[in-house]
Design an enzyme around this catalytic site. Structure first.
Site, mmCIF file in Angstrom:
data_model
loop_
_atom_site.group_PDB
_atom_site.id
_atom_site.type_symbol
_atom_site.label_atom_id
_atom_site.label_comp_id
_atom_site.label_asym_id
_atom_site.label_seq_id
_atom_site.Cartn_x
_atom_site.Cartn_y
_atom_site.Cartn_z
ATOM 1 C CB SER A 1 -0.957 -0.048 1.196
ATOM 2 O OG SER A 1 -1.998 0.879 1.053
ATOM 3 C CG ASP B 1 -4.446 -1.738 0.627
ATOM 4 O OD1 ASP B 1 -3.387 -2.338 0.894
ATOM 5 O OD2 ASP B 1 -4.707 -0.598 1.039
#
Length: 297
Positions: free
Chosen positions: A38, A185
């Site tokens: 991320s 993510d």
């Protein structure tokens, strides 16, 4: 001394990483390989592109996070349509601006695809919801999707890793079948991939520094009070993000983890002010200065 570094996810908390990198430089530690999930993947990609601390500081000081908010234009006139986007597009913001911004930064260093950096020197973690797999890019691209990593844009890989569910629309990745995979993510399955540079024989080539936000590993399984649907939704994501990493990290590895306490900053608060950026930087710098006095042990 040469080291490897792993950066956890954390959204806008990643401003603290600039302070950490400054401390790493002052302690004469040179990052060889780097990995992240991320927001950690964003930082990792810029480190792999050989951006200096001074350059990164200038980038951060001039960055307006609100530029990354890019819902379709019609939502400006039909605010309630955002909920329709959530249902059909699985997210509110397209994420195109984030990917373009990163693509332009990497291009300034003549970095475009994984062919442009040393083999194995950057690893990005994403979550494939369609296959139910944790994916490491570029390692898994050929095996899982039949995609040549030498042709795969780093900016796209990082954008996928930073695709916070529902906040950003997920990316779709073509595979070996006619169906495309939904990618979100990487923190959903591994928010802190400290394991990523382990060799199969268990040997470590060089010290691996892990940098993680919020509480310590032993605090991850503390009971959470759930009173309503929102609390349960938050608990679901937290459990998914932490379970894999908490199981993997042993007490012996805690000596290699730098914890940055920044619980008061929301991961997707794209409206933080300059003073908050500075506090994050100072927190990263101060905690890294103290930790690196005695690391590696």
């Amino acid at each position: 001394m040469k080291i490897d570094a792993v950066f956890s996810g954390g959204g806008v908390k990643a401003f603290a990483y600039i302070g950490v990198l400054k401390s790493i430089e002052e302690n004469e530690l040179n990052i060889e390989r780097v990995a992240g999930t991320s927001a950690g993947a964003i930082v990792a990609s810029l480190v792999a592109a050989n951006y200096s601390i001074e350059e990164l500081t200038d980038i951060i000081n001039g960055l307006n996070l609100k530029q990354f908010l890019d819902p379709p234009k019609f939502t400006k006139y039909l605010p309630m349509s955002k909920w329709i986007l959530l249902f059909f597009q699985l997210g509110i913001n397209k994420g195109d601006r984030l990917e373009y911004w990163l693509d332009q930064l990497l291009a300034k260093k003549n970095i475009h695809t994984f062919h442009d950096i040393k083999d194995g020197y950057l690893k990005v973690v994403v979550s494939d919801l369609s296959l139910g797999k944790l994916i490491i890019i570029p390692d898994d691209l050929e095996r899982v999707y039949g995609i040549n990593p030498n042709h795969f844009p780093i900016s796209k890989a990082v954008r996928m890793s930073a695709g916070f569910p529902y906040f950003f629309m997920p990316k779709k990745l073509p595979g070996k079948t006619n169906k495309k995979s939904i990618i979100v993510d990487g923190g959903l399955l591994s928010n802190f991939p400290l394991w990523i540079f382990d060799n199969k024989d268990g040997q470590i080539n060089r010290p691996v520094l892990g940098v993680k936000f919020t509480g310590k590993i032993e605090q991850l399984n503390q009971p959470v009070e759930i009173k309503n649907a929102y609390d349960m939704f938050h608990a679901l994501f937290t459990t998914m993000k932490q379970a894999h990493d908490a199981r993997y990290i042993s007490k012996s590895q805690l000596n290699n983890i730098l914890f940055i306490p920044v619980e008061e900053v929301g991961a997707v608060n794209f409206h933080i002010m300059k003073d908050t950026k500075e506090k994050l930087y100072q927190s990263g710098k101060a905690n890294a200065d103290e930790f690196l006095k005695h690391w590696p042990k």
